[in-house]
Design a protein around this motif. Structure first.
Motif, PDB file in Angstrom:
ATOM      1  N   ALA A   1     -12.906  12.265  39.566  1.00  0.00           N
ATOM      2  CA  ALA A   1     -13.097  10.818  39.452  1.00  0.00           C
ATOM      3  C   ALA A   1     -14.584  10.475  39.538  1.00  0.00           C
ATOM      4  CB  ALA A   1     -12.322  10.120  40.555  1.00  0.00           C
ATOM      5  N   ASN A   2     -15.035   9.608  38.630  1.00  0.00           N
ATOM      6  CA  ASN A   2     -16.444   9.219  38.616  1.00  0.00           C
ATOM      7  C   ASN A   2     -16.656   7.779  39.035  1.00  0.00           C
ATOM      8  OD1 ASN A   2     -17.561  11.694  37.748  1.00  0.00           O
ATOM      9  ND2 ASN A   2     -16.858  11.265  35.667  1.00  0.00           N
ATOM     10  N   THR A   3     -15.871   6.878  38.486  1.00  0.00           N
ATOM     11  CA  THR A   3     -16.069   5.464  38.796  1.00  0.00           C
ATOM     12  C   THR A   3     -15.443   5.120  40.146  1.00  0.00           C
ATOM     13  OG1 THR A   3     -14.028   4.771  37.726  1.00  0.00           O
ATOM     14  CG2 THR A   3     -15.989   4.912  36.338  1.00  0.00           C
ATOM     15  N   THR A   4     -15.875   4.023  40.687  1.00  0.00           N
ATOM     16  CA  THR A   4     -15.346   3.554  41.980  1.00  0.00           C
ATOM     17  C   THR A   4     -13.852   3.315  41.878  1.00  0.00           C
ATOM     18  OG1 THR A   4     -17.460   2.427  42.336  1.00  0.00           O
ATOM     19  CG2 THR A   4     -15.654   1.836  43.789  1.00  0.00           C
ATOM     20  N   GLN A   5     -13.433   2.709  40.774  1.00  0.00           N
ATOM     21  CA  GLN A   5     -12.014   2.405  40.576  1.00  0.00           C
ATOM     22  C   GLN A   5     -11.176   3.685  40.505  1.00  0.00           C
ATOM     23  OE1 GLN A   5     -11.120   0.335  36.951  1.00  0.00           O
ATOM     24  NE2 GLN A   5      -8.978   0.048  37.480  1.00  0.00           N
ATOM     25  N   SER A   6     -11.672   4.680  39.774  1.00  0.00           N
ATOM     26  CA  SER A   6     -10.906   5.913  39.635  1.00  0.00           C
ATOM     27  C   SER A   6     -10.858   6.690  40.955  1.00  0.00           C
ATOM     28  CB  SER A   6     -11.455   6.793  38.516  1.00  0.00           C
ATOM     29  OG  SER A   6     -12.782   7.163  38.784  1.00  0.00           O
ATOM     30  N   LYS A   7     -11.917   6.571  41.752  1.00  0.00           N
ATOM     31  CA  LYS A   7     -11.912   7.212  43.073  1.00  0.00           C
ATOM     32  C   LYS A   7     -10.872   6.566  43.975  1.00  0.00           C
ATOM     33  CE  LYS A   7     -16.703   8.723  42.935  1.00  0.00           C
ATOM     34  NZ  LYS A   7     -18.070   8.505  43.420  1.00  0.00           N
TER      35      LYS A   7
END
Length: 91
Positions: free
Chosen positions: A2-8
């Motif tokens: 996961a890279n983006t804050t949302q995906s994390k």
């Protein structure tokens, strides 16, 4: 990864949900095992009590989205039929 804050955040939520659902499935299996053991022992009162305790757990599994509605309906039906068969020869 996961890279983006949302995906994390979604990854964290997914792990949490997985752990909760795993615990729920395990709990349901335990209740089902208790019914199976009571049927195998031939004790009709224990089998009835175990089935009576297992039914709300199975229904809860459906409402929480862990198990499919028809799967639970089939399991309950078959278990009830087997518990009733344990009663019949004794009567």
């Amino acid at each position: 990864m996961a890279n983006t804050t949302q995906s994390k955040k979604r990854a964290r939520q997914s792990e949490t949900r997985f752990a909760i659902n795993k615990a729920r499935r395990s709990r349901i299996r335990t209740f089902l095992r208790k019914v199976e053991e009571a049927i195998a022992s031939g004790d009709e009162s224990a089998a009835k009590a175990a089935l009576h305790n297992a039914q709300p757990e199975l229904a809860r599994g459906v409402s929480k989205g862990v198990l499919h509605k028809n799967t639970v309906a089939r399991k309950m039906s078959r278990l009830a039929k087997r518990v009733k068969a344990v009663e019949a020869p004794a009567s």
